[in-house]
Design an enzyme around this catalytic site. Structure first.
Site, mmCIF file in Angstrom:
data_model
loop_
_atom_site.group_PDB
_atom_site.id
_atom_site.type_symbol
_atom_site.label_atom_id
_atom_site.label_comp_id
_atom_site.label_asym_id
_atom_site.label_seq_id
_atom_site.Cartn_x
_atom_site.Cartn_y
_atom_site.Cartn_z
ATOM 1 N N ASP A 15 0.789 -1.239 0.000
ATOM 2 C CA ASP A 15 0.000 0.000 0.000
ATOM 3 C C ASP A 15 0.823 1.293 0.000
ATOM 4 O O ASP A 15 0.552 2.215 0.783
ATOM 5 C CB ASP A 15 -0.938 0.009 1.216
ATOM 6 C CG ASP A 15 -1.904 -1.162 1.218
ATOM 7 O OD1 ASP A 15 -1.901 -1.947 0.260
ATOM 8 O OD2 ASP A 15 -2.651 -1.305 2.214
ATOM 9 N N ASP A 57 -4.885 -0.793 -1.427
ATOM 10 C CA ASP A 57 -6.276 -0.687 -1.015
ATOM 11 C C ASP A 57 -7.061 -0.204 -2.236
ATOM 12 O O ASP A 57 -6.629 0.724 -2.938
ATOM 13 C CB ASP A 57 -6.422 0.318 0.133
ATOM 14 C CG ASP A 57 -6.268 -0.330 1.502
ATOM 15 O OD1 ASP A 57 -5.943 -1.529 1.569
ATOM 16 O OD2 ASP A 57 -6.463 0.381 2.510
ATOM 17 N N HIS A 59 -10.806 0.460 -2.454
ATOM 18 C CA HIS A 59 -12.095 0.467 -1.779
ATOM 19 C C HIS A 59 -13.207 1.047 -2.645
ATOM 20 O O HIS A 59 -12.995 2.031 -3.374
ATOM 21 C CB HIS A 59 -12.024 1.297 -0.492
ATOM 22 C CG HIS A 59 -11.088 0.760 0.536
ATOM 23 N ND1 HIS A 59 -11.000 -0.575 0.847
ATOM 24 C CD2 HIS A 59 -10.192 1.397 1.344
ATOM 25 C CE1 HIS A 59 -10.105 -0.748 1.802
ATOM 26 N NE2 HIS A 59 -9.595 0.425 2.116
ATOM 27 N N SER A 65 -15.142 0.745 6.335
ATOM 28 C CA SER A 65 -14.096 1.294 7.202
ATOM 29 C C SER A 65 -14.106 2.816 7.238
ATOM 30 O O SER A 65 -13.460 3.425 8.087
ATOM 31 C CB SER A 65 -12.713 0.825 6.728
ATOM 32 O OG SER A 65 -12.336 1.460 5.510
ATOM 33 N N HIS A 76 -10.458 6.892 1.944
ATOM 34 C CA HIS A 76 -9.116 6.754 1.379
ATOM 35 C C HIS A 76 -9.107 5.654 0.311
ATOM 36 O O HIS A 76 -9.881 4.717 0.365
ATOM 37 C CB HIS A 76 -8.091 6.419 2.474
ATOM 38 C CG HIS A 76 -8.332 5.097 3.143
ATOM 39 N ND1 HIS A 76 -9.256 4.942 4.165
ATOM 40 C CD2 HIS A 76 -7.799 3.869 2.930
ATOM 41 C CE1 HIS A 76 -9.263 3.668 4.550
ATOM 42 N NE2 HIS A 76 -8.391 2.996 3.821
ATOM 43 N N LYS A 101 -6.967 -5.056 -2.707
ATOM 44 C CA LYS A 101 -7.615 -5.597 -1.510
ATOM 45 C C LYS A 101 -8.601 -4.583 -0.952
ATOM 46 O O LYS A 101 -8.584 -3.413 -1.311
ATOM 47 C CB LYS A 101 -6.580 -5.993 -0.458
ATOM 48 C CG LYS A 101 -5.655 -4.890 0.002
ATOM 49 C CD LYS A 101 -4.531 -5.460 0.869
ATOM 50 C CE LYS A 101 -3.628 -4.383 1.418
ATOM 51 N NZ LYS A 101 -4.276 -3.454 2.346
ATOM 52 N N GLU A 108 -12.324 -5.262 5.719
ATOM 53 C CA GLU A 108 -11.301 -4.261 6.021
ATOM 54 C C GLU A 108 -10.153 -4.341 5.028
ATOM 55 O O GLU A 108 -9.557 -3.335 4.656
ATOM 56 C CB GLU A 108 -10.769 -4.465 7.450
ATOM 57 C CG GLU A 108 -11.734 -4.042 8.546
ATOM 58 C CD GLU A 108 -11.735 -2.550 8.789
ATOM 59 O OE1 GLU A 108 -11.113 -1.802 8.007
ATOM 60 O OE2 GLU A 108 -12.368 -2.105 9.764
ATOM 61 N N ALA A 136 0.466 0.438 6.389
ATOM 62 C CA ALA A 136 1.146 1.004 7.542
ATOM 63 C C ALA A 136 1.606 -0.141 8.451
ATOM 64 O O ALA A 136 0.986 -1.198 8.502
ATOM 65 C CB ALA A 136 0.224 1.950 8.318
ATOM 66 N N CYS A 140 -1.923 -2.810 7.867
ATOM 67 C CA CYS A 140 -1.835 -3.735 6.727
ATOM 68 C C CYS A 140 -0.526 -4.509 6.699
ATOM 69 O O CYS A 140 -0.511 -5.696 6.341
ATOM 70 C CB CYS A 140 -2.049 -2.975 5.429
ATOM 71 S SG CYS A 140 -3.729 -2.314 5.275
#
Length: 206
Positions: A15, A57, A59, A65, A76, A101, A108, A136, A140
């Protein structure tokens, strides 16, 4: 020094996206400092060669989340948004395997290894060791490392290539302790060939 990597190794970058870097909607303090470190490891991995995976990520706009949906994070890394893009200075080669993901609104998506088929793919490719960096450290990265260990991989965490959110003071340190206690090997600093390449990227950023 000889390259650390071999055919049974994979570099897994977690990420390294705009929204997680300073100025992003969920910017991690010092997150931009990991980019030259990751670039150095990428270059060494390419020379081996060694498989390179990069997660993101990805999303939907209504991801659970998000604070507006009752979650704990600001919006985000929404699919196809600028914030979901990898940092422009991250030198991912064209053959990098991109893993998206957090696509399911109710998932999540912290761990890369929860994505369908990734563990099996790594095993089929003969991968035994994972070298992990990214963001982070306390979310993750931590969940990916712990899942990888449970799946039987040897895991090396590249500490200079990760930073923590630290929602609570000390979260990052606690995550490191959890990963190490579970069997992760903590790489404290670049060495040899990686360190030399890191200095090239670091000086270019000054």
């Amino acid at each position: 020094m000889k390259s650390r990597f071999g055919e049974q190794d994979a570099l897994l970058i977690i990420d390294a996206q705009k929204d997680f870097l300073p100025g992003g909607t969920l910017g991690v303090e010092g997150g931009d400092e990991i980019i030259p470190v990751l670039n150095a490891w990428i270059e060494v991995a390419q020379e081996t060669p060694c498989a390179i995976y990069a997660t993101r990520d990805w999303h939907p706009e209504d991801h659970s989340s998000f604070q507006k949906e009752g979650g704990k994070w600001p919006v985000h890394c929404v699919q196809n948004s600028d914030g979901a893009a990898f940092h422009p200075d991250l030198k991912l080669p064209k053959e990098t395997r991109i893993i998206s993901k957090g696509i399911d609104p109710q998932d999540e998506g912290y761990s890369a290894l929860q994505q369908a088929g990734l563990v099996e793919e790594l095993q089929e490719e003969g991968i035994l060791r994972l070298w992990v960096g990214g963001l982070a450290q306390d979310y993750c990265v931590k969940f990916t490392v712990l899942d990888a260990l449970r799946a039987g991989f040897e895991v090396h965490l590249i500490k200079p290539a990760t930073r923590a959110v630290n929602l609570k003071p000390g979260d990052g340190d606690e995550a490191l302790q959890q990963m190490q206690a579970a069997g992760a090997l903590i790489e404290e600093s670049p060495q040899g060939e990686v360190e030399a390449k890191y200095e090239v990227y670091r000086m270019a950023d000054l």
